[in-house]
Design a protein around this motif. Structure first.
Motif, PDB file in Angstrom:
ATOM      1  N   ALA A  34      32.177  41.293  39.333  1.00  0.00           N
ATOM      2  CA  ALA A  34      33.289  42.017  39.947  1.00  0.00           C
ATOM      3  C   ALA A  34      32.937  43.459  40.274  1.00  0.00           C
ATOM      4  O   ALA A  34      33.665  44.120  41.019  1.00  0.00           O
ATOM      5  N   PHE A  60      39.715  36.518  42.031  1.00  0.00           N
ATOM      6  CA  PHE A  60      38.518  37.329  41.815  1.00  0.00           C
ATOM      7  C   PHE A  60      38.387  38.380  42.918  1.00  0.00           C
ATOM      8  O   PHE A  60      37.968  39.516  42.660  1.00  0.00           O
ATOM      9  N   LYS A  63      40.495  41.274  42.022  1.00  0.00           N
ATOM     10  CA  LYS A  63      39.898  42.021  40.923  1.00  0.00           C
ATOM     11  C   LYS A  63      38.734  42.872  41.421  1.00  0.00           C
ATOM     12  O   LYS A  63      38.598  44.045  41.051  1.00  0.00           O
ATOM     13  N   HIS A  64      37.909  42.294  42.280  1.00  0.00           N
ATOM     14  CA  HIS A  64      36.784  43.022  42.857  1.00  0.00           C
ATOM     15  C   HIS A  64      37.280  44.213  43.674  1.00  0.00           C
ATOM     16  O   HIS A  64      36.705  45.305  43.639  1.00  0.00           O
TER      17      HIS A  64
END
Length: 371
Positions: A34, A60, A63-64
């Protein structure tokens, strides 16, 4: 010299039979990935099925995005064959004498043609909105959402417009609705009979719908090109010298007044610094430290002294970015659309001319968000 048969054999301490390779918990792998650049993540999708599934997961991707620190400059140009080209520069290149880390993108879709000129409306979470302007007689709206980092795009469905449309007056604004967790694009266009009409496109539904009309008593927009996204709202400058704000959650309008301390309320435009709404008023730069709170307007600096007399044709048109050490990236433009970038440390009152380019658009964040 000793013969090979007398040489000792060195044991292979890395043999998988003797020492199995260490493995990390998948949660730890996710935390590491991430924090990596998009380019690396696109390559790492080939490592395994589990990695590909993780990197392709929208959760994801969010989140990244929240951890991403990679910002890049956009520079739009057209080659001799009238193809739309986007040059992306490393943000750190403004501190060097060479423009290193240049990435060139060419639109991979056929809707960009010789017959239409296009511009970048804005960006949100790494997604660029590109629309057409300078409309030909057979006018056609072309609006595209495009993430150049992952090379994915989406051409939006056409929206119905009246036959008496004023083709010169149309503006867009792209932003994120944090309640519905959806990206929205607002378009305002003028009908000679009905006034300013407002439509909203939502990415999840992939449809346009007409919403409450732009209030006629708000005045006329000063910039029929792009709205500025900040704090869950899209903002435009009004010619009567105030700001109109559109809330993406409630889909309602409100007025925001300019700084009280400003003696000459004549503005060139709006921008955003960090999460602050920013006004460029001739050579003054103001920011609203708390969105919607009139008393939070703060004058950051004045740029009158930054340019020498030979450069007097250049005028401050945008404030692109503010770094952690209080240096800001300023855009000056001359009547011939040549762009001069200046890095200015407003607390130390020091400045540095970075480089001269053509048509810098804005700073965007690299992300995995798919349009």
């Amino acid at each position: 010299m000793r013969s090979p048969k007398h040489m000792r054999t060195i044991p292979n301490i890395f043999s998988s039979a003797d020492l199995p390779l260490p493995t990390l918990p998948f949660d730890v792998i996710s935390e590491i990935l991430a924090r990596l650049p998009v380019k690396s993540l696109l390559q790492f999708r080939c490592v395994s099925k589990s990695w590909k599934s993780l990197i392709s997961d929208p959760v994801f991707a969010k989140k990244h995005l929240n951890l991403s620190t990679t910002r890049r400059l956009l520079c739009v140009s057209y080659n001799p064959s009238f193809r739309f080209i986007l040059n992306s520069y490393s943000l750190q290149s403004v501190f060097t004498d060479t423009n290193y880390s240049i990435t060139r993108f060419q639109f991979p879709f056929g809707v960009i043609s010789k017959r239409y000129s296009h511009y970048i409306v804005g960006s949100c979470d790494g997604i660029l909105c590109v629309a057409n302007y300078r409309f030909p007689p057979d006018f056609k709206h072309v609006v595209v959402l495009w993430n150049p980092s992952i090379r994915k795009f989406k051409e939006l469905p056409p929206f119905e417009n009246p036959t008496d449309l004023d083709r010169r007056i149309i503006t867009y604004g792209l932003g994120y609705d944090h309640v519905s967790h959806d990206y929205k694009l607002l378009v305002l266009y003028n009908s000679f009979l009905k006034g300013v009409i407002a439509k909203v496109y939502t990415l999840k539904a992939d449809t346009w719908r007409t919403i409450k009309r732009f209030p006629s008593d708000f005045g006329r927009l000063a910039d029929y090109g792009r709205g500025i996204y900040v704090s869950g709202t899209i903002n435009w400058m009004i010619r009567q010298c105030w700001i109109v704000s559109f809330d993406l959650v409630t889909e309602s309008y409100q007025k925001i007044l300019p700084p009280r301390q400003q003696t000459e309320p004549k503005y060139l435009g709006l921008s955003v610094l960090r999460d602050w709404l920013c006004i460029i008023s001739y050579n003054d730069v103001w920011v609203m430290k708390e969105y919607g709170i009139l008393d939070s307007w703060t004058k950051l600096f004045n740029v009158t002294h930054l340019l020498d007399p030979p450069s007097s044709f250049f005028r401050l048109t945008n404030v692109l970015y503010i770094f952690q050490d209080d240096q800001v990236l300023l855009v000056f433009k001359n009547p011939w659309d040549r762009v001069l970038l200046i890095v200015y440390h407003f607390k130390n009152d020091t400045s540095k001319v970075s480089f001269l380019l053509k048509d810098i658009s804005e700073v965007y964040v690299e992300s995995l968000i798919s349009p």
